[in-house]
Write a protein that holds these residues in place. Structure first.
Motif, PDB file in Angstrom:
ATOM      1  N   ASP A  47      -1.821  13.508  -5.277  1.00  0.00           N
ATOM      2  CA  ASP A  47      -0.356  13.181  -6.091  1.00  0.00           C
ATOM      3  C   ASP A  47       0.850  12.943  -5.277  1.00  0.00           C
ATOM      4  O   ASP A  47       1.613  12.293  -5.690  1.00  0.00           O
ATOM      5  N   ARG A  48       0.904  13.221  -3.948  1.00  0.00           N
ATOM      6  CA  ARG A  48       1.864  13.013  -3.143  1.00  0.00           C
ATOM      7  C   ARG A  48       1.753  11.888  -2.223  1.00  0.00           C
ATOM      8  O   ARG A  48       2.609  11.714  -1.377  1.00  0.00           O
ATOM      9  N   LEU A  49       0.564  11.277  -2.329  1.00  0.00           N
ATOM     10  CA  LEU A  49       0.154  10.130  -1.229  1.00  0.00           C
ATOM     11  C   LEU A  49       0.728   8.897  -1.907  1.00  0.00           C
ATOM     12  O   LEU A  49       0.611   8.748  -3.314  1.00  0.00           O
ATOM     13  N   GLY A  50       1.370   7.901  -1.077  1.00  0.00           N
ATOM     14  CA  GLY A  50       1.575   6.370  -1.428  1.00  0.00           C
ATOM     15  C   GLY A  50       0.754   5.554  -1.509  1.00  0.00           C
ATOM     16  O   GLY A  50      -0.286   5.529  -0.851  1.00  0.00           O
ATOM     17  N   SER A  51       1.214   4.632  -2.186  1.00  0.00           N
ATOM     18  CA  SER A  51       0.110   3.303  -2.308  1.00  0.00           C
ATOM     19  C   SER A  51       0.617   1.958  -1.547  1.00  0.00           C
ATOM     20  O   SER A  51       0.178   1.193  -1.460  1.00  0.00           O
ATOM     21  N   GLY A  52       1.855   2.120  -0.747  1.00  0.00           N
ATOM     22  CA  GLY A  52       2.377   1.015  -0.092  1.00  0.00           C
ATOM     23  C   GLY A  52       2.333   1.362   1.227  1.00  0.00           C
ATOM     24  O   GLY A  52       1.349   1.630   1.716  1.00  0.00           O
ATOM     25  N   GLY A  53       3.357   0.969   2.274  1.00  0.00           N
ATOM     26  CA  GLY A  53       3.249   1.102   3.639  1.00  0.00           C
ATOM     27  C   GLY A  53       2.855  -0.175   4.377  1.00  0.00           C
ATOM     28  O   GLY A  53       2.607   0.227   5.586  1.00  0.00           O
ATOM     29  N   TRP A  54       3.024  -1.454   3.815  1.00  0.00           N
ATOM     30  CA  TRP A  54       2.679  -2.264   4.578  1.00  0.00           C
ATOM     31  C   TRP A  54       3.829  -3.160   5.446  1.00  0.00           C
ATOM     32  O   TRP A  54       3.732  -4.040   5.878  1.00  0.00           O
ATOM     33  N   GLU A  55       5.027  -2.569   4.903  1.00  0.00           N
ATOM     34  CA  GLU A  55       6.362  -3.405   5.278  1.00  0.00           C
ATOM     35  C   GLU A  55       6.791  -2.549   6.700  1.00  0.00           C
ATOM     36  O   GLU A  55       6.584  -1.325   6.867  1.00  0.00           O
ATOM     37  N   ASP A  56       7.476  -3.331   7.485  1.00  0.00           N
ATOM     38  CA  ASP A  56       8.013  -2.990   8.653  1.00  0.00           C
ATOM     39  C   ASP A  56       9.513  -2.139   8.306  1.00  0.00           C
ATOM     40  O   ASP A  56      10.255  -3.017   8.052  1.00  0.00           O
ATOM     41  N   PRO A  57       9.576  -0.938   8.447  1.00  0.00           N
ATOM     42  CA  PRO A  57      10.908  -0.419   8.141  1.00  0.00           C
ATOM     43  C   PRO A  57      12.000  -0.862   9.005  1.00  0.00           C
ATOM     44  O   PRO A  57      13.144  -0.618   8.548  1.00  0.00           O
ATOM     45  N   ALA A 178       3.246  -1.319 -11.499  1.00  0.00           N
ATOM     46  CA  ALA A 178       1.767  -0.866 -12.292  1.00  0.00           C
ATOM     47  C   ALA A 178       0.399  -1.075 -11.555  1.00  0.00           C
ATOM     48  O   ALA A 178      -0.478  -0.449 -11.381  1.00  0.00           O
ATOM     49  N   VAL A 179       0.618  -2.377 -10.497  1.00  0.00           N
ATOM     50  CA  VAL A 179      -0.547  -2.661  -9.444  1.00  0.00           C
ATOM     51  C   VAL A 179      -0.610  -1.192  -8.552  1.00  0.00           C
ATOM     52  O   VAL A 179      -1.954  -0.769  -8.483  1.00  0.00           O
ATOM     53  N   GLN A 180       0.539  -0.780  -7.969  1.00  0.00           N
ATOM     54  CA  GLN A 180       0.132   0.433  -7.150  1.00  0.00           C
ATOM     55  C   GLN A 180      -0.265   1.627  -7.668  1.00  0.00           C
ATOM     56  O   GLN A 180      -1.153   2.271  -7.413  1.00  0.00           O
ATOM     57  N   ARG A 181       0.178   1.691  -9.165  1.00  0.00           N
ATOM     58  CA  ARG A 181      -0.303   2.989  -9.867  1.00  0.00           C
ATOM     59  C   ARG A 181      -1.909   2.668 -10.135  1.00  0.00           C
ATOM     60  O   ARG A 181      -2.542   3.677 -10.103  1.00  0.00           O
ATOM     61  N   GLU A 182      -2.241   1.421 -10.431  1.00  0.00           N
ATOM     62  CA  GLU A 182      -3.563   1.162 -10.852  1.00  0.00           C
ATOM     63  C   GLU A 182      -4.563   1.635  -9.599  1.00  0.00           C
ATOM     64  O   GLU A 182      -5.450   1.910  -9.399  1.00  0.00           O
ATOM     65  N   VAL A 183      -4.136   1.127  -8.621  1.00  0.00           N
ATOM     66  CA  VAL A 183      -4.453   1.293  -7.187  1.00  0.00           C
ATOM     67  C   VAL A 183      -4.764   2.525  -6.932  1.00  0.00           C
ATOM     68  O   VAL A 183      -6.098   3.069  -6.298  1.00  0.00           O
ATOM     69  N   THR A 184      -3.807   3.589  -7.037  1.00  0.00           N
ATOM     70  CA  THR A 184      -3.910   4.946  -6.705  1.00  0.00           C
ATOM     71  C   THR A 184      -4.839   5.727  -7.649  1.00  0.00           C
ATOM     72  O   THR A 184      -5.824   6.305  -7.088  1.00  0.00           O
ATOM     73  N   THR A 185      -4.807   5.256  -8.829  1.00  0.00           N
ATOM     74  CA  THR A 185      -5.829   6.100  -9.687  1.00  0.00           C
ATOM     75  C   THR A 185      -7.184   5.486  -9.274  1.00  0.00           C
ATOM     76  O   THR A 185      -8.155   6.177  -9.418  1.00  0.00           O
ATOM     77  N   THR A 186      -7.425   4.187  -9.271  1.00  0.00           N
ATOM     78  CA  THR A 186      -8.736   3.697  -8.816  1.00  0.00           C
ATOM     79  C   THR A 186      -9.361   4.204  -7.593  1.00  0.00           C
ATOM     80  O   THR A 186     -10.328   4.850  -7.582  1.00  0.00           O
ATOM     81  N   ILE A 187      -8.376   4.548  -6.503  1.00  0.00           N
ATOM     82  CA  ILE A 187      -9.053   5.108  -5.419  1.00  0.00           C
ATOM     83  C   ILE A 187      -9.497   6.335  -5.518  1.00  0.00           C
ATOM     84  O   ILE A 187     -10.453   6.918  -5.096  1.00  0.00           O
ATOM     85  N   GLN A 188      -8.519   7.254  -6.287  1.00  0.00           N
ATOM     86  CA  GLN A 188      -8.761   8.629  -6.575  1.00  0.00           C
ATOM     87  C   GLN A 188     -10.325   8.745  -7.158  1.00  0.00           C
ATOM     88  O   GLN A 188     -11.054   9.491  -6.811  1.00  0.00           O
TER      89      GLN A 188
END
Length: 747
Positions: A47-57, A178-188
């Motif tokens: 529940d604490r993991l993110g579904s992004g992280g592809w951008e250069d900060p 919505a995409v990121q939420r579905e990705v997170t749920t689907t991966i779990q």
């Protein structure tokens, strides 16, 4: 007189053996306690993991996105409500009064929701980009601010209310949130299913490898300890940094796969030592000096390969370094601390519950001692390869290079809704937007300006951007004053939001001169900046992997040539994986049977991730094979005999380990998320090609061609190895005391 190594007594096991065998019950009790604490500490990590992280900060696109979030809250919509006029509505479609009234009511409700800002709609703005070309659908756009956890919490709360039928309209949810939420749920969900598949299949394969059900359970125990421990590490890291949800897949795959690898070699060697007549403590000592040392070297090489991802700024890649290094070190620690204690307590009972007795005569001890028919088969294969070494070397190399050719046409992209199954709600919404709406609503470029002196300057800049090829329309400027003047434009592009045209347009917009500061953001800009960051950091990451591999393999072997061979052959073993990734996932071959949607490109960070993982795993098998060959060469001085004996004693085990790891990766690859599918199936292919082609055919062929020069090193390096290197050698004793060698097959 030929000299060989003397089997050590129990007292010669060394300090580490005495440490891990002195109190085996206490060691196991402490391990159980630590694991139980890790279960508690790692609870709720998903529940604490993110579904992004592809951008250069550190990129300008990220700076612009943060400034827009600060100065224009709600300007960057990440939630879309697709409002579909029902069949009973007349030709007016979304402009029908009843539809408009219901849509405006929903918009007002959404604007009143806590945690939702920046709500707008077609009925408010009358922007053509928010209305489908057939007039049957239109969009309500909104912003859900905050990190992934906050966004997911808001979506979980409000989505059930808005989704579905509302009078004359039907509403579906889309947008990045919505995409990121579905990705997170689907991966779990997929990860749980993968574990339920992988664990029992792995146990069955281990029983087939070991025969003994008791021995088969030991690698699973090591893997479970490593996975639970890594989840606790990831949970702790989430307190300080972002961690990707995708890293959990790597934790399961590597935790189980490497634990099986390490435990396979340690348990197999322990059984060999028992069969040679040693008592359990002496057998553990000999095992730790040989297979245990190899496991340590292997873990270091894999950890170094994975740690190279720390050079990249994207937290998606860095998360795999966190998870990978942690699970590798924990798997090695469990194999070198917990497993020896269990073996001391089990002793000869490690061979209990021998399931193979049901269909085969002879016990596991006999097979381990003699090498078994499988060992003789590997010796015969190796002898054949070495007799035709030039042919096997050229044919294998050419075949691997041919399989890698599709990668020359690789195209890089970014993650979008097409990662999800075709039936996923957010995928359906985004696909309808792609097909039915002009331009790329929700995927437009945004240009942030700072310090503009007046409206005339902004208008002049807008006209120049509008004149660029590929621009459908420029909306804005929207201005504010906060210390200095800020404004932004929305640039609607032709074609795909992250297509090559949009990427080219990013560069063109950035080249437009203006009397004020400008920054470009949006999906295409993020992709362009991510590709640049990877290109800048990749040479340094590769240099670390290569240099560390050369050093570690040199310390293990003392050879100048073997480390170079290891790096080159490992890299060659990855060609099939990269070629298959492009042929299957970019070009779309097998998309039907594998149930994914091809986007025509590969996510930018995936090749880097797959290289680091696959290279590390290839080195894992390479170290196991090389260390055993060196052990035989140090014992006999016979180069070709050492290669035959090394493959005879490890070939079957390496293949079994590779098959088991491939099964785990295929289970991960059964995911409904395309990137996870690509990662799992690609790594499975790389592992099998490395074990069954490179280690079985190419390595013995190359070692035959290099002959005894394989072991040469200049005098300064020899002295350095004598001082700092590690050897599996033992004090020499007369040949009469040597163990029986592996049959040479056809020498």
């Amino acid at each position: 007189m030929t000299e060989v190594k003397k089997p050590p007594s129990a007292g010669e096991g060394g300090r580490w053996t005495r440490v891990v065998t002195a109190r085996p019950r206490l060691s196991l009790l402490l391990a159980l306690l630590v694991t139980a604490l890790a279960v508690f500490a790692g609870g709720g990590v998903a529940d604490r993991l993110g579904s992004g992280g592809w951008e250069d900060p550190g990129a300008r696109s990220t700076y612009a996105a943060e400034a827009l979030e600060r100065e224009f809250p709600g300007s960057q919509s990440n939630l879309l409500l697709l409002v579909d006029a029902g069949a009973g509505v007349g030709p007016a479609g979304v402009d029908d009064p009843a539809v408009a009234a219901e849509a405006q009511r929903l918009s007002a409700e959404l604007a009143a929701e806590q945690g939702v800002i920046g709500v707008g709609s077609y009925w408010q703005t009358q922007l053509p980009a928010l209305r489908s070309t057939d007039g049957r659908q239109a969009l309500v756009v909104a912003r859900v601010p905050g990190d992934d956890k906050a966004v997911n919490a808001v979506l979980d709360r409000i989505a059930p209310h808005y989704r579905g039928e509302h009078g004359p309209v039907k509403v579906s949810l889309g947008g990045p949130a919505a995409v990121q939420r579905e990705v997170t749920t689907t991966i779990q969900e997929d990860l749980l299913r993968a574990e339920l598949i992988a664990l029992p299949v792995t146990l069955v394969l281990l029983v087939l490898v070991f025969g003994s059900a008791v021995a088969a359970l030991l690698p699973l125990g090591v893997g479970i300890v490593a996975i639970i421990g890594t989840n606790a590490v990831l949970r702790g890291l989430t307190e300080f940094t972002d961690v990707s949800v995708f890293a959990q897949n790597l934790t399961t795959a590597l935790g189980l796969g490497l634990a099986v690898d390490y435990a396979l070699f340690i348990v197999r060697r322990f059984r060999e030592e028992l069969a040679a007549g040693r008592d359990p403590v002496a057998a553990v000592g000999a095992t730790l000096r040989t297979a245990g040392r190899t496991v340590l070297f292997s873990a270091l090489t894999v950890a170094v390969s994975l740690s190279a991802m720390l050079f990249f700024p994207m937290y998606f890649l860095r998360s795999f370094a966190y998870a990978g290094v942690a699970v590798v070190l924990l798997a090695a620690a469990a194999a070198l601390i917990v497993l020896p204690a269990a073996l001391v307590l089990l002793g000869n009972r490690v061979n209990s519950l021998d399931m193979r007795r049901l269909w085969r005569r002879g016990g596991p001890a006999r097979e381990s001692a003699a090498g078994g028919g499988g060992g003789r088969g590997w010796a015969r294969l190796t002898a054949l390869v070495m007799r035709r070494a030039p042919l096997f070397a050229l044919a294998t190399t050419a075949g691997l290079l041919l399989l890698g050719l599709p990668f020359l046409g690789v195209k890089f992209g970014t993650v979008d809704d097409r990662q999800l199954p075709k039936t996923a709600e957010s995928h359906v919404v985004q696909q309808q937007i792609r097909e039915g709406f002009a331009g790329a609503p929700g995927g437009a470029l945004t240009v942030l300006t700072e310090g503009a002196s007046g409206a005339a300057a902004l208008d002049g800049y807008k006209r120049e951007v509008e004149a660029l090829p590929g621009v459908v329309r420029v909306d804005g400027p929207v201005s504010t004053v906060s210390g200095e003047a800020y404004a932004y434009f929305s640039v609607l592009t032709e074609g795909e939001a992250v297509g090559q045209g949009a990427q080219d347009l990013v560069g063109q917009v950035r080249k437009v001169e203006a009397p004020f500061e400008t920054s470009v953001t949006g999906q295409a800009a993020v992709l362009v900046d991510a590709r640049k960051a990877i290109a800048e950091k990749l040479p340094l990451a590769l240099a670390l992997v290569v240099a560390a591999t050369l050093l570690l393999v040199f310390l293990l072997t003392g050879s100048l040539l073997i480390p170079l061979q290891a790096v080159l052959l490992n890299a060659l073993s990855l060609t099939a994986m990269f070629g298959a990734v492009v042929w299957v996932f970019q070009e779309g071959h097998l998309s039907g049977p594998l149930a994914f949607t091809s986007t025509g490109d590969i996510e930018t960070t995936l090749p880097v991730l797959m290289f680091c993982i696959a290279f590390g795993l290839s080195m894992d098998y390479g170290v196991f094979l090389i260390s055993r060959i060196k052990e035989e060469y140090d014992r006999t001085g016979d180069h070709e005999g050492a290669v035959r004996a090394g493959l005879a004693r490890t070939g079957g085990l390496i293949t079994a380990a590779a098959v088991i790891l491939a099964v785990v990766m295929v289970a991960i690859g059964s995911s409904r998320v395309t990137n996870t599918k690509m990662l799992g199936l690609g790594i499975a292919l790389a592992v099998l090609m490395d074990a069954m082609v490179v280690r079985s055919l190419l390595v013995p062929a190359v070692m035959k061609l290099t002959g005894k020069a394989t072991w040469w090193a200049p005098a300064p390096l020899r002295r350095a190895h004598e001082r700092f290197g590690l050897s599996e050698g033992e004090p020499a004793v007369p040949a009469a005391e040597a163990p029986e060698p592996i049959p040479a097959a056809s020498r």
